[in-house]
Motif scaffolding. Structure first.
Motif, PDB file in Angstrom:
ATOM      1  N   SER A   1       2.674  -4.271  -3.174  1.00 52.70           N
ATOM      2  CA  SER A   1       1.267  -4.291  -3.589  1.00 52.70           C
ATOM      3  C   SER A   1       0.549  -2.989  -3.228  1.00 52.70           C
ATOM      4  O   SER A   1      -0.570  -2.754  -3.681  1.00 52.70           O
ATOM      5  CB  SER A   1       0.522  -5.450  -2.920  1.00 52.70           C
ATOM      6  OG  SER A   1       1.109  -6.673  -3.262  1.00 52.70           O
ATOM      7  N   PHE A   2       1.178  -2.170  -2.397  1.00 50.08           N
ATOM      8  CA  PHE A   2       0.502  -0.972  -1.890  1.00 50.08           C
ATOM      9  C   PHE A   2       1.209   0.344  -2.243  1.00 50.08           C
ATOM     10  O   PHE A   2       0.573   1.380  -2.358  1.00 50.08           O
ATOM     11  CB  PHE A   2       0.384  -1.050  -0.353  1.00 50.08           C
ATOM     12  CG  PHE A   2      -0.429  -2.215   0.122  1.00 50.08           C
ATOM     13  CD1 PHE A   2      -1.819  -2.112   0.191  1.00 50.08           C
ATOM     14  CD2 PHE A   2       0.165  -3.417   0.483  1.00 50.08           C
ATOM     15  CE1 PHE A   2      -2.588  -3.183   0.630  1.00 50.08           C
ATOM     16  CE2 PHE A   2      -0.597  -4.505   0.911  1.00 50.08           C
ATOM     17  CZ  PHE A   2      -1.973  -4.388   0.987  1.00 50.08           C
ATOM     18  N   ALA A   3       2.526   0.295  -2.375  1.00 46.08           N
ATOM     19  CA  ALA A   3       3.306   1.527  -2.509  1.00 46.08           C
ATOM     20  C   ALA A   3       3.154   2.156  -3.894  1.00 46.08           C
ATOM     21  O   ALA A   3       3.050   1.465  -4.901  1.00 46.08           O
ATOM     22  CB  ALA A   3       4.772   1.234  -2.231  1.00 46.08           C
ATOM     23  N   SER A   4       3.144   3.504  -3.914  1.00 53.19           N
ATOM     24  CA  SER A   4       3.126   4.223  -5.190  1.00 53.19           C
ATOM     25  C   SER A   4       4.556   4.545  -5.639  1.00 53.19           C
ATOM     26  O   SER A   4       4.805   4.793  -6.818  1.00 53.19           O
ATOM     27  CB  SER A   4       2.311   5.507  -5.057  1.00 53.19           C
ATOM     28  OG  SER A   4       2.793   6.314  -3.993  1.00 53.19           O
TER      29      SER A   4
ATOM     30  N   ALA B   1      -4.917   1.355   5.728  1.00 55.84           N
ATOM     31  CA  ALA B   1      -5.593   0.333   6.548  1.00 55.84           C
ATOM     32  C   ALA B   1      -5.324  -1.059   6.004  1.00 55.84           C
ATOM     33  O   ALA B   1      -5.026  -1.994   6.766  1.00 55.84           O
ATOM     34  CB  ALA B   1      -7.088   0.631   6.602  1.00 55.84           C
ATOM     35  N   ALA B   2      -5.402  -1.186   4.684  1.00 58.33           N
ATOM     36  CA  ALA B   2      -5.178  -2.492   4.056  1.00 58.33           C
ATOM     37  C   ALA B   2      -3.742  -2.966   4.303  1.00 58.33           C
ATOM     38  O   ALA B   2      -3.503  -4.142   4.595  1.00 58.33           O
ATOM     39  CB  ALA B   2      -5.460  -2.397   2.556  1.00 58.33           C
TER      40      ALA B   2
ATOM     41  N   PHE C   1       0.912  -5.948   7.421  1.00 61.62           N
ATOM     42  CA  PHE C   1       2.294  -5.634   7.794  1.00 61.62           C
ATOM     43  C   PHE C   1       2.301  -4.471   8.775  1.00 61.62           C
ATOM     44  O   PHE C   1       1.654  -3.444   8.533  1.00 61.62           O
ATOM     45  CB  PHE C   1       3.066  -5.257   6.517  1.00 61.62           C
ATOM     46  CG  PHE C   1       4.522  -4.952   6.735  1.00 61.62           C
ATOM     47  CD1 PHE C   1       5.411  -5.963   7.061  1.00 61.62           C
ATOM     48  CD2 PHE C   1       5.006  -3.655   6.597  1.00 61.62           C
ATOM     49  CE1 PHE C   1       6.759  -5.687   7.257  1.00 61.62           C
ATOM     50  CE2 PHE C   1       6.352  -3.376   6.790  1.00 61.62           C
ATOM     51  CZ  PHE C   1       7.231  -4.398   7.112  1.00 61.62           C
ATOM     52  N   GLY C   2       2.994  -4.637   9.874  1.00 60.01           N
ATOM     53  CA  GLY C   2       2.935  -3.590  10.892  1.00 60.01           C
ATOM     54  C   GLY C   2       4.208  -2.800  11.104  1.00 60.01           C
ATOM     55  O   GLY C   2       4.178  -1.735  11.721  1.00 60.01           O
TER      56      GLY C   2
END
Lengths: 318, 318
Positions: free
Chosen positions: B204-207, B278-279, B284-285
């Motif tokens: 959902s975040f990676a390009s 940040a999101a 996920f850490g």
């Protein structure tokens, strides 16, 4: 510890290792020419894979890299053809000795592409690794219209058994090579052709279908087992070409043994109801009726008046 | 005649053998973690395959048959994870020496099924053949929602480079085995775990995304090449566990070399815009930012003030 031979060979192993399907969209798992998965309301996805090993399936001194590529692709197309489907995408993996040349790999790909071109098969992925002997693995993804799908399990008592083309020609070619002789049959062994042409017509008529990759004996037994029926094959009706007979005569061997127990003919074995025969003949002529499906479990070969159980076909572990 | 080494190794070979896609529904062919084919309006089909060879990828004296099955399945799941997808169906082929036992095959399947179980992966087909050394090939079919699909080609200048977990642990395990020593890292080598858990969030975040199967150096170069960008990695930020460092110290080797040039960690390397950090952290850490995407083509490793070109990673033919 139990060897695969002690278990009863590769097919016994596969049967033992297979589990009932768990995903509801998986219609056919291990045990047919290809796996079948629901795709849309009218179409299924087909998945099949074949592995070819140096000095087991091919010898470098006998064939070109292109021919290795052709055989690998044709053997997989044949599995899709046996389901009544169309091939679409291929993934190919190769275990290559360190001295493998770029030219070898290029020609091998040329062979796969030459075979795949007629059907628009696209090679979309793969893997390369190092190893001592050449090992190739090809996975073919296809699709099939639900109404055309042919499984091994559809044969019923009274259905006729048909086979396309002629059988034993590939084994005749192998025997010529092994004997250090020449002859036209060698081409059948080195560059076998799958029968998509036949599949496109047969799929509208056949009640069951399987490709003949391990010899007629093995395939009719698979088909009968999956359909829970028996069969009687008439030996004299098994289509063996005069070229194959000549090779067998030259080597003092039985051409019908080539057809029954040799491999890699990639013809299609199918069943159909007697009333479908005439309609099929109108559209397609390159097949022979060689027997009939019976009740029970016996798979018999009728030679004149004598009936014997059909033996096992080629098995890598027997 | 040109050897694969002379060509520039396996990746040069793959690039040379690949052709532009011809079927319009093929979105990604050879050259990403998996091939991508249009399935429905919202979903794509994913296809990937990996081959494992005895004495190249595994040694019988070091691992159980179950562990071979685990690694084969995890390496393929990792490719699906790197695309942001979900694994569905597997086909597995095995080239088996004649003395292979049924128990060996059973445990090998147990390993594959153990790894596949969490995702409901079903083994739907395969092929068995005979050969001198064990060779296994697994093809995994998956699916991905269009909006989640992560390719290697999406990285842009200014995006941050992240990696999950720690790197070099699998190679540390291999080095322990080679040195005849014991240690916890061996488990990382023999039973690597793919990062589907991370993929489900990262997608959902990676390009862009790629799995780390051949070492960080190789993977960042692949990603940059496909994205037509450069990168700067900061050596001191590369996550290497204290256990891995201990192994390297014991063997007088560089743990960062394990991370950069060792293989089979099966972590995920990804890029994302700085504002997404940040999101992502909220959900996920288990990741570390190790560098930044730059313009140009240079892939650099920054060690203190010194910047050097990142070398090639593991290649079967170099």
């Amino acid at each position: 510890m139990t060897t695969i031979k002690q278990m009863g060979g590769e097919f016994a192993l596969i049967e033992w290792i297979a589990r009932p399907t768990t995903r509801k969209e998986v219609i056919v798992g291990i045990g047919d020419d290809a796996a079948v998965v629901t795709l849309t309301k009218t179409k299924h996805l087909l998945l099949t894979t074949d592995m070819m090993v140096e000095d087991v399936h091919f010898r470098r001194k006998w064939c070109t890299p292109k021919q290795i590529g052709i055989k690998l692709m044709e053997s997989n197309i044949s599995d899709i053809a046996a389901m009544g489907g169309e091939p679409l995408y291929a993934l190919v993996s190769g275990c290559l000795p360190k001295n493998t040349t770029a030219e070898f790999v290029e020609q091998f790909f040329e062979g796969m592409r030459a075979s795949g071109k007629a059907y628009g098969i696209e090679i979309v992925g793969g893997d390369t690794t190092r190893g001592e002997k050449l090992v190739f693995s090809l996975t073919l993804v296809g699709k099939v219209k639900k109404r055309y799908m042919c499984l091994r399990s559809g044969a019923k008592q009274g259905h006729l058994i048909g086979v396309t083309g002629t059988l034993g020609k590939s084994h005749a070619g192998l025997r010529l090579l092994q004997a250090g002789k020449r002859g036209a049959a060698i081409q059948s062994y080195l560059e076998p052709q799958s029968r998509m042409d036949a599949s496109c017509i047969l799929r509208s008529f056949a009640s069951s279908m399987i490709d003949v990759s391990d010899g007629l004996a093995s395939e009719i037994r698979h088909l009968c087992k999956k359909s829970d029926v028996g069969a009687v094959l008439e030996k004299e009706k098994i289509p063996v070409s005069s070229a194959t007979k000549k090779v067998a005569m030259l080597l003092h061997e039985d051409p019908y043994a080539y057809a029954l127990y040799g491999g890699e003919d990639y013809e299609l074995l199918f069943t159909l109801t007697p009333k479908n025969i005439a309609a099929l003949r109108k559209e397609f002529g390159d097949f022979t009726i060689i027997g009939i499906i019976t009740a029970g479990k016996d798979v018999l070969l009728k030679d004149g008046k004598r009936k014997t159980q059909v033996g096992k076909g080629f098995d890598h572990f027997l």
